[in-house]
Design an enzyme around this catalytic site. Structure first.
Site, PDB file in Angstrom:
ATOM      1  N   LYS A   9      54.890  41.383 -45.622  1.00 47.42           N
ATOM      2  CA  LYS A   9      55.793  40.265 -45.915  1.00 47.42           C
ATOM      3  C   LYS A   9      55.918  40.050 -47.420  1.00 47.42           C
ATOM      4  CE  LYS A   9      54.813  38.010 -41.526  1.00 47.42           C
ATOM      5  NZ  LYS A   9      54.369  36.795 -40.828  1.00 47.42           N
TER       6      LYS A   9
ATOM      7  N   CYS B 146      52.585  32.451 -37.220  1.00 46.69           N
ATOM      8  CA  CYS B 146      54.028  32.554 -37.500  1.00 46.69           C
ATOM      9  C   CYS B 146      54.576  31.315 -38.212  1.00 46.69           C
ATOM     10  CB  CYS B 146      54.803  32.793 -36.214  1.00 46.69           C
ATOM     11  SG  CYS B 146      54.298  34.277 -35.349  1.00 46.69           S
TER      12      CYS B 146
ATOM     13  N   CYS C 208      57.157  33.417 -25.980  1.00 47.49           N
ATOM     14  CA  CYS C 208      56.175  34.223 -26.707  1.00 47.49           C
ATOM     15  C   CYS C 208      54.978  34.538 -25.802  1.00 47.49           C
ATOM     16  CB  CYS C 208      55.701  33.497 -27.962  1.00 47.49           C
ATOM     17  SG  CYS C 208      54.430  34.445 -28.802  1.00 47.49           S
TER      18      CYS C 208
ATOM     19  N   ARG D 284      59.299  43.357 -44.224  1.00 48.36           N
ATOM     20  CA  ARG D 284      60.184  42.521 -43.398  1.00 48.36           C
ATOM     21  C   ARG D 284      61.130  41.701 -44.269  1.00 48.36           C
ATOM     22  NH1 ARG D 284      56.600  40.452 -38.303  1.00 48.36           N
ATOM     23  NH2 ARG D 284      55.953  42.490 -37.582  1.00 48.36           N
TER      24      ARG D 284
ATOM     25  N   LYS E  87      52.413  44.993 -40.530  1.00 47.91           N
ATOM     26  CA  LYS E  87      53.587  44.313 -41.084  1.00 47.91           C
ATOM     27  C   LYS E  87      53.339  43.946 -42.546  1.00 47.91           C
ATOM     28  CE  LYS E  87      52.057  40.050 -38.859  1.00 47.91           C
ATOM     29  NZ  LYS E  87      52.397  39.109 -37.793  1.00 47.91           N
TER      30      LYS E  87
ATOM     31  N   ARG F 155      65.693  39.486 -33.788  1.00 48.56           N
ATOM     32  CA  ARG F 155      65.539  38.818 -35.095  1.00 48.56           C
ATOM     33  C   ARG F 155      66.550  39.423 -36.069  1.00 48.56           C
ATOM     34  NH1 ARG F 155      59.672  39.051 -36.717  1.00 48.56           N
ATOM     35  NH2 ARG F 155      59.460  37.472 -35.128  1.00 48.56           N
TER      36      ARG F 155
ATOM     37  N   CYS G 166      56.251  26.957 -34.589  1.00 50.37           N
ATOM     38  CA  CYS G 166      56.658  28.312 -34.183  1.00 50.37           C
ATOM     39  C   CYS G 166      57.337  28.226 -32.819  1.00 50.37           C
ATOM     40  CB  CYS G 166      55.457  29.239 -34.129  1.00 50.37           C
ATOM     41  SG  CYS G 166      54.421  28.969 -32.683  1.00 50.37           S
TER      42      CYS G 166
ATOM     43  N   CYS H 144      49.427  29.802 -31.165  1.00 50.75           N
ATOM     44  CA  CYS H 144      48.228  30.645 -31.268  1.00 50.75           C
ATOM     45  C   CYS H 144      47.916  30.817 -32.741  1.00 50.75           C
ATOM     46  CB  CYS H 144      48.433  31.989 -30.566  1.00 50.75           C
ATOM     47  SG  CYS H 144      49.327  33.214 -31.537  1.00 50.75           S
TER      48      CYS H 144
HETATM   49 FE1  SF4 Z   1      53.826  33.270 -30.675  1.00 52.01          FE
HETATM   50 FE2  SF4 Z   1      51.529  32.731 -31.871  1.00 52.01          FE
HETATM   51 FE3  SF4 Z   1      53.660  33.459 -33.337  1.00 52.01          FE
HETATM   52 FE4  SF4 Z   1      53.600  31.086 -32.205  1.00 52.01          FE
HETATM   53  S1  SF4 Z   1      52.191  31.812 -33.809  1.00 52.01           S
HETATM   54  S2  SF4 Z   1      55.341  32.527 -32.162  1.00 52.01           S
HETATM   55  S3  SF4 Z   1      52.526  31.479 -30.302  1.00 52.01           S
HETATM   56  S4  SF4 Z   1      52.584  34.725 -31.847  1.00 52.01           S
END
Ligand code: SF4
Length: 577
Positions: free
Chosen positions: A223, A491, A448, A157, A221, A88, A442, A487
């Site tokens: 933000k 993100c 991931c 971050r 973390k 990143r 995401c 998930c």
């Molecule tokens: Fe991975 Fe979950 Fe983040 Fe999507 S939201 S990038 S699945 S950790």
């Protein structure tokens, strides 16, 4: 094990209960984040690194992942998984020169999966970098005067800022403030340079000390984002710490401080929840660094270091309360906030197409679906942006919605850029549905390790189907926000979308409804474990009803609450009710 004394232990554990998590012990004993990363990277036997180093290496802006599409095949062949690394690249405020773009584009082709992922935090991500290429890639990123320090890990971050600093003098000033905050809280450990740059201090170098963070950094973390009303294009209230610009008579006066935003929760664990930040008060702009440091010290001293799932600032604020927060920021840095100043957000979205700045230069907002800059049959965003970077004398700006602004374009280059975008069939945002323009996905599968389901690879085709329902109901150009993640880690900030799908298992999603259009109210779980057909069966009648019975200027998120389809989430702690 640890040299933390009892007094520190009590404060580090947040509420004094429980023992320090193993991650805290690891950080403390890691010699300012070195661990055994150098040794792990040199080990030729495996494409992975040790488990402890996988945790520590995040602080240096990279995660170990594996290509899950290939797991079965490699297992049959008795091979270890195909390990690789996500890198990143930290880009405070998202501003990148054309020269830097050329280097990053070349690195994507040479060492990654031939794409650049634009994140929802104005950063670049490379996916699929093999261990043997990790240091070389890092070195070449640093040679462009970009880096990956603190792009991940328990630190401040990438600091976000409203998308285009060239839009006005206020935008420029806010972007500079975002850069100041980013620089002030960049970790000072020399470990990054030692491990990845062979000790060379290519971009100025850092000295070995962590005066703000200490040896164990933050509990989790952290933000940070800036926003300039009326556009909330950074989703500022989803951040641990946010600054909403207060502008009077065209001049930046100061900021409203927001604290305690965060998106993640854990399925089945009601002690975890997404949360919209609280607006704590106003301060004049001269106090910015003191205020920011006071908030970070508060989290450092009172955040929960025994349970990582409850370690974000949002939980610290809920556990200790506003009164204690105000007392602490006054004690540590002498900060006394005034009453919050009035502001209005009207949108979360980006500006697309051409617009002109106060100085007469032009800016073009390009829609990048899912933030994936790549080429596929009949569509060449990557090729187009590479070609533009060869003639562009301005900059590229990454937005918080995974898009790009080609900024500071001269009158002479404007038709050239139009022609290049057209040649590569880069979508003109006005030709697509407003829902698609307001979509975020995401990365999820295949890389991931936490993804239960697809997101970035799947959302475009799902929107194709929702578009049919939008057309049938005359809603094709109605602004509705939609987000999909693999998930519940959040993100892609799913819990601030009017329609959100969060992966539970391959092909199955939870459906959330009812967020505010401007990022000021969370959504809520509507139905669980739905297939694509079930999702569409749920959405079609809702969209039809919205088209027929909405009130004037009523947004979809407000509509589903008014019509009783879902209850409003008024605070993170009632997200599950
Ligand atoms: Fe991975 Fe979950 Fe983040 Fe999507 S939201 S990038 S699945 S950790």
């Amino acid at each position: 094990m640890s040299n933390l004394n009892d007094k520190n232990y009590k404060s580090l554990a947040g509420n004094g209960e429980g023992k320090l998590s193993s991650f805290e012990v690891l950080k403390e004993s890691s010699n300012f984040l070195r661990g055994t990363i150098s040794e792990s990277l040199k080990n030729p036997i495996t494409g992975s690194i040790s488990e402890d180093d996988q945790l520590l290496i995040k602080f240096h802006g990279t995660y170990q992942q594996q290509n899950r599409d290939l797991d079965d095949e490699r297992r049959k062949q008795k091979l270890e998984p195909l390990y690789s690394f996500l890198i990143r690249v930290r880009v405070p405020g998202g501003v990148t020169t054309a020269q830097q773009w050329i280097v990053l584009d070349t690195l994507a082709d040479k060492y990654a999966d031939k794409t650049l992922k634009l994140t929802t935090r104005q950063a670049f991500q490379f996916h699929g970098v093999l261990k043997r290429n990790l240091k070389t890639t890092m070195q070449q990123i640093n040679q462009t005067l970009l880096d990956t320090i603190a792009a991940c890990g328990d630190v401040t971050r990438n600091v976000m800022s409203s998308a285009n600093p060239y839009e006005s003098a206020v935008h420029a000033e806010v972007a500079q403030d975002a850069k100041r905050v980013s620089d002030h809280f960049t970790p000072k450990s020399n470990a990054y340079h030692e491990i990845f740059l062979n000790g060379e201090l290519i971009a100025g170098g850092e000295k070995e000390d962590e005066p703000i963070y200490g040896r164990t950094y933050l509990p989790r973390k952290f933000k940070t984002a800036f926003a300039i009303p009326e556009r909330n294009d950074t989703d500022v209230l989803s951040n641990d710490m946010g600054f909403i610009a207060i502008v009077e008579d065209g001049k930046l006066k100061g900021y409203n401080l927001t604290v305690g935003g965060g998106m993640a929760y854990t399925f089945g664990n009601r002690a975890t929840y997404p949360r919209v930040a609280d607006i704590m008060g106003y301060f004049p702009k001269e106090q910015l660094l003191d205020v920011a440091e006071a908030v970070i010290l508060f989290q450092k001293e009172h955040g929960n270091r025994s349970e990582r799932k409850n370690a974000r600032l949002k939980y610290t604020i809920d556990r200790w309360g506003h009164e204690f927060f105000h007392a602490e920021i006054a004690r540590t840095k002498g900060v006394k906030l005034e009453s919050p100043r009035l502001f209005t957000f009207k949108t979360l979205g980006d500006k697309y197409g051409w617009s002109q700045g106060e100085d007469g230069l032009w800016h073009y907002g390009v829609f990048i679906e899912g933030g994936k800059v790549g080429d596929r049959s009949g569509y060449g965003a990557k090729a187009a942006l590479r070609e533009i970077s060869e003639i562009h004398d301005g900059v590229f700006i990454l937005t918080g919605n995974q898009n790009i602004v080609i900024a500071n374009v001269s009158e002479r280059n404007k038709p050239l850029i139009d022609a290049i975008l057209k040649k590569h069939n880069v979508l003109d945002a006005k030709d697509i549905s407003a829902l698609r323009r307001n979509s975020i996905a995401c990365a999820a599968l295949p890389h991931c390790g936490l993804a239960f389901a697809e997101a970035e690879r799947y959302l475009p085709s799902f929107i194709d189907r929702v578009d049919e329902a939008l057309k049938e109901n005359g809603l094709f150009q109605d602004e509705i926000t939609i987000r999909m993640t693999g998930c519940a880690n959040g993100c892609g900030r799913p819990f601030l979308a009017e329609i959100a799908m969060v992966g539970r298992a391959p092909g199955l999603y939870n459906l959330y409804l009812g967020a505010g259009f401007t990022g000021q109210r969370l959504n809520k779980l509507y139905k669980e474990m739905l297939t694509e057909a079930q999702l569409l069966d749920e959405l079609r009648p809702l969209l039809a009803d919205y088209a027929q019975t909405r009130q004037k200027n009523e947004h979809f998120g407000d509509f589903v609450i008014r019509k009783g389809y879902i209850k409003a989430t008024t605070h993170g702690i009632n997200f599950h009710e």
